[in-house]
Each structure stands twice: as C-alpha cells, then as structure tokens.
Design an enzyme around this catalytic site. Structure first.
Site, PDB file in Angstrom:
ATOM      1  N   HIS A 190     -56.219 -22.016 -35.267  1.00 51.07           N
ATOM      2  CA  HIS A 190     -57.265 -22.914 -35.768  1.00 51.07           C
ATOM      3  C   HIS A 190     -58.539 -22.112 -35.930  1.00 51.07           C
ATOM      4  O   HIS A 190     -58.804 -21.161 -35.187  1.00 51.07           O
ATOM      5  CB  HIS A 190     -57.449 -24.155 -34.888  1.00 51.07           C
ATOM      6  CG  HIS A 190     -58.011 -23.930 -33.521  1.00 51.07           C
ATOM      7  ND1 HIS A 190     -59.374 -23.827 -33.291  1.00 51.07           N
ATOM      8  CD2 HIS A 190     -57.426 -23.808 -32.306  1.00 51.07           C
ATOM      9  CE1 HIS A 190     -59.572 -23.649 -31.988  1.00 51.07           C
ATOM     10  NE2 HIS A 190     -58.413 -23.625 -31.365  1.00 51.07           N
ATOM     11  N   ASP A 223     -61.275 -18.277 -28.487  1.00 45.28           N
ATOM     12  CA  ASP A 223     -60.642 -19.571 -28.787  1.00 45.28           C
ATOM     13  C   ASP A 223     -61.269 -20.072 -30.088  1.00 45.28           C
ATOM     14  O   ASP A 223     -62.364 -20.606 -30.038  1.00 45.28           O
ATOM     15  CB  ASP A 223     -60.872 -20.533 -27.627  1.00 45.28           C
ATOM     16  CG  ASP A 223     -60.453 -21.957 -27.939  1.00 45.28           C
ATOM     17  OD1 ASP A 223     -59.738 -22.158 -28.926  1.00 45.28           O
ATOM     18  OD2 ASP A 223     -60.867 -22.875 -27.198  1.00 45.28           O
ATOM     19  N   GLU A 231     -59.498 -28.372 -34.688  1.00 48.69           N
ATOM     20  CA  GLU A 231     -58.688 -28.476 -33.462  1.00 48.69           C
ATOM     21  C   GLU A 231     -59.537 -28.946 -32.299  1.00 48.69           C
ATOM     22  O   GLU A 231     -59.106 -29.754 -31.476  1.00 48.69           O
ATOM     23  CB  GLU A 231     -58.050 -27.116 -33.147  1.00 48.69           C
ATOM     24  CG  GLU A 231     -56.974 -27.159 -32.052  1.00 48.69           C
ATOM     25  CD  GLU A 231     -57.498 -26.929 -30.644  1.00 48.69           C
ATOM     26  OE1 GLU A 231     -56.737 -27.111 -29.684  1.00 48.69           O
ATOM     27  OE2 GLU A 231     -58.697 -26.588 -30.468  1.00 48.69           O
ATOM     28  N   GLU A 232     -60.758 -28.427 -32.229  1.00 50.96           N
ATOM     29  CA  GLU A 232     -61.601 -28.648 -31.053  1.00 50.96           C
ATOM     30  C   GLU A 232     -62.074 -30.097 -30.906  1.00 50.96           C
ATOM     31  O   GLU A 232     -62.564 -30.480 -29.851  1.00 50.96           O
ATOM     32  CB  GLU A 232     -62.816 -27.710 -31.076  1.00 50.96           C
ATOM     33  CG  GLU A 232     -62.472 -26.227 -30.988  1.00 50.96           C
ATOM     34  CD  GLU A 232     -61.888 -25.821 -29.632  1.00 50.96           C
ATOM     35  OE1 GLU A 232     -61.777 -26.671 -28.734  1.00 50.96           O
ATOM     36  OE2 GLU A 232     -61.528 -24.640 -29.497  1.00 50.96           O
ATOM     37  N   ASP A 249     -52.829 -19.939 -29.856  1.00 43.50           N
ATOM     38  CA  ASP A 249     -54.122 -20.417 -29.362  1.00 43.50           C
ATOM     39  C   ASP A 249     -54.436 -19.820 -27.993  1.00 43.50           C
ATOM     40  O   ASP A 249     -53.553 -19.345 -27.291  1.00 43.50           O
ATOM     41  CB  ASP A 249     -54.122 -21.952 -29.296  1.00 43.50           C
ATOM     42  CG  ASP A 249     -55.517 -22.552 -29.416  1.00 43.50           C
ATOM     43  OD1 ASP A 249     -56.506 -21.810 -29.277  1.00 43.50           O
ATOM     44  OD2 ASP A 249     -55.617 -23.779 -29.643  1.00 43.50           O
ATOM     45  N   HIS A 253     -65.172 -21.590 -24.393  1.00 44.29           N
ATOM     46  CA  HIS A 253     -66.146 -22.627 -24.759  1.00 44.29           C
ATOM     47  C   HIS A 253     -67.526 -22.285 -24.186  1.00 44.29           C
ATOM     48  O   HIS A 253     -68.222 -23.157 -23.652  1.00 44.29           O
ATOM     49  CB  HIS A 253     -65.696 -24.021 -24.303  1.00 44.29           C
ATOM     50  CG  HIS A 253     -64.529 -24.547 -25.098  1.00 44.29           C
ATOM     51  ND1 HIS A 253     -64.328 -25.871 -25.342  1.00 44.29           N
ATOM     52  CD2 HIS A 253     -63.499 -23.910 -25.722  1.00 44.29           C
ATOM     53  CE1 HIS A 253     -63.240 -26.036 -26.065  1.00 44.29           C
ATOM     54  NE2 HIS A 253     -62.711 -24.853 -26.301  1.00 44.29           N
TER      55      HIS A 253
HETATM   56 ZN   LIG Z   1     -60.905 -24.609 -27.539  1.00 36.84          ZN
END
Ligand SMILES: [Zn+2]
EC number: 3.4.11.7
Length: 355
Positions: free
Chosen positions: A65, A181, A213-214, A236, A319
C-alpha cells in the site's frame, strides 16, 4: 542503485491516505522503465499484470500500500495555526515537536511544525502535562494570522505529512526513516517486478500497490474486486515490540509468519505452503501474533473468499517520524516472496486453497 538508496528514495516521498500521487508516480515510472504497462483501479491503486501463457492459469495478486499516516487540516485559527484530523492511527505522544510538510490544493509545499508546550510555561501553574487529543495539537506554519495563511493558499482539507531524512544506523545494519510502513511493500513489489522481468511463470501475477490502507483497508476492497485473484499476498510492515520488553516481532529475526491478526486467520493450506517454502528456501522467519491488520484482512473477504496472507517485516516505532528497521529482514522477506511466487502453479494453488 544500492539498497539503501532505494529505501531512502521511497521513504522520503510524502504521500498519505487519499493523496498517494507522489508514490504512485514513482511506482509508475519504475514499472514503465521495467517494461510493464500499469493499470489503475477507480481509487488510484496501481497494478501491472504479468500474464501466464498457461491456459486458465491461477491469478495471484501481490499488493503493497502506498499511503503513510498523515493529517488533514480541519480548521485554521485566527492566529494562523491549524488543527487537524488524523489520516490513519497516531499515538498523540509522538505528534508534538515534529516537522511536517503541508500540501496545498495546488501542490504548494509549506513547512509546518507541531508545537509542544515549553516547561517554562508549565512552571508554577500546578498543571501536570496530559496526553493531548490529536484535535488539540497545534500545527504551526509560522503565519502571522489566518489571512496570511490563506494568502499562501492554505485551506481546510489540505494534507499534512511527516518530513524526515532517511539515514543509516551507526552499525550499518539498520535504517532510520519514516514510512517504512509501507514503502517496504512498495520496494518489495518493484524488486519483484525486476526479478521476474525475463521469467515465464505458470501463474498470472497482478503486482502493485493499494491506496488507503491506513484508514481501514479500503483500497484492497476495490482492487481485489477489479483484478479478481485466486490468492492474495499483502506485503506490509508491522510494529516490532522488542524494545518494549515483548518478544513478539523482533528486529533482525527475519520475515513474519502471521498465523493470526484481529481481522485474519491463516488457513491450513496457506500455512503448510508457507512453512514448507520457507524451509526449502532457508528463509529466516518469526511467528508474529499481530495486533493490527493488513490488506490481507480485506482481500480474503472479497469475491466470495480469497485465501490471503501477508509477507511482512517488523519495524520499531512505526506510525511516527522515526522508525527503525533491519536491512537483513528486508532481504529475508524478498527471498521468501521470490520462493513463493516461483513455486506456484495450478496444482500448488489448488493445494493452498484447500481449507
Ligand atoms: Zn500502518
């Protein structure tokens, strides 16, 4: 290009959910360079199809993603600062005191920081600092007032994305960056396309990257509908817990086998296939009991059911602006994905689909 330079190029690109253009452009350019013709789903997911000459060849989808976590401007205050809504999951404790880039509607880039309360202003107040709500955190582009911010084209709905320089760790084994990520996945699919360039396979491959995706695995829903795969492999990156006193997801311990996450259970056929393939290819693996999901969670519920899994790595402090990850883990995951893809054929896929 060296592996570090590829990682640096992808992790420094700024692209968040619903605003994946900068990563999509990068992927598209590399895909075209490699001789592939990318296609797009209706939300901006980008995929190439490498068709097999075998009749009725199974369709295998491999998807990263493109989006990283970010923010959207929700309001502009009279003093020229902004307030935001999060795009993806943020721990409020890592948001303050950081540098970001604000992207205006016309593509102008504006430097922004998040203001943290200095200790001086707390002294003598008797106030103990509290965990802030994301909606209260001050985003500051150093404008005189709201009117000046508006003059620079800033408006509600603009995107705010972390800004971080990617560097190598002192021991040369790890990288420090933002957005592993999931630029990890983006690099994995580009490397896979390069690896497969001159190979004929008994399966048809759909290789690319999803959007959004997030914010809830949204892109995977539309791309799996469009490309209708028999099997789905997400690539991922998930959080490492090793520095938090937990053995679940350790840096340098290899690619992850996700038997369980809150939105996906690995089926027996897939489990046997992955364990056998890892063994055969001598790939370093670690079992990872995930607390979050990946696009495999959305894909396996599409089109009447698509056996899915995630070929993953872990990274510390995902994140956030500063994530740490291991180069060998990437190479283990890469070896694993190559072994998986080159061992698939009609019989093998039927075996994997056996629940
Ligand atoms: Zn993530």
């Amino acid at each position: 290009m060296e592996l570090f330079d590829k990682v640096k190029a992808l992790t420094e690109i700024q692209a968040t959910s619903g605003f994946e253009g900068p990563v999509r452009d990068y992927l598209k350019a590399r895909m075209v360079e490699l001789g592939y013709q990318p296609e797009f789903d209706g939300l901006g997911g980008i995929f190439v199809t490498k068709a097999s000459k075998v009749e009725n060849a199974p369709r295998i989808m491999i998807a990263a993603h493109m989006d990283e976590v970010g923010f959207m401007v929700s309001s502009i205050k009279a003093d020229g600062t902004f307030r935001v809504v999060p795009l993806g999951g943020w721990n409020p404790l890592v948001v303050s005191g950081q540098r970001f880039t604000l992207f205006t509607r016309t593509g102008k880039k504006i430097p922004v920081v998040t203001g943290g309360l200095p200790p001086h202003l707390l002294r003598g107040t008797g106030v103990t600092p509290q965990i802030p709500a994301i909606s209260d955190i001050i985003f500051d582009g150093a404008f005189e007032n709201a009117a000046e911010a508006a003059e620079f084209g800033i408006a509600q709905g603009d995107l705010i994305i972390p800004e971080t320089e990617t560097i190598l760790s002192a021991n040369g084994k790890n990288i420090i960056s933002k957005a592993w990520d999931n630029r990890y996945g983006c690099l994995m699919i580009l490397e896979l396309l390069e690896f497969l360039a001159d190979k004929e396979l008994p399966v048809t491959l759909i290789i690319g990257a999803n959007v959004q995706e997030e914010v809830g695995l949204r892109g995977a829903k539309v791309s799996t509908t469009k490309f209708n795969p028999d099997l789905f492999f997400a690539v991922d990156c998930s959080p490492a817990s090793d520095t938090f006193g937990d053995d679940n997801g350790r840096l340098g311990e290899g690619t992850t086998l996700r038997f369980f996450d809150p939105g996906h259970i690995m089926l027996p056929g897939m489990k046997n296939f992955l364990l056998d393939t890892a063994d055969h290819a001598k790939v370093k693996t670690q079992v990872y009991m995930a607390k979050g999901g990946t696009d495999a969670g959305a894909a396996h519920l599409a089109n009447g059911g698509v056996p899915s899994t995630t070929i993953g790595v872990v990274a510390r402090y995902i994140h956030s602006h500063q994530t740490i990850f291991n180069l060998d883990d990437f190479l283990q995951a890469q070896t694993f994905l190559r072994a998986i893809i080159t061992s698939l054929n009609t019989e093998k896929v039927a075996e994997i689909k056996n629940y």
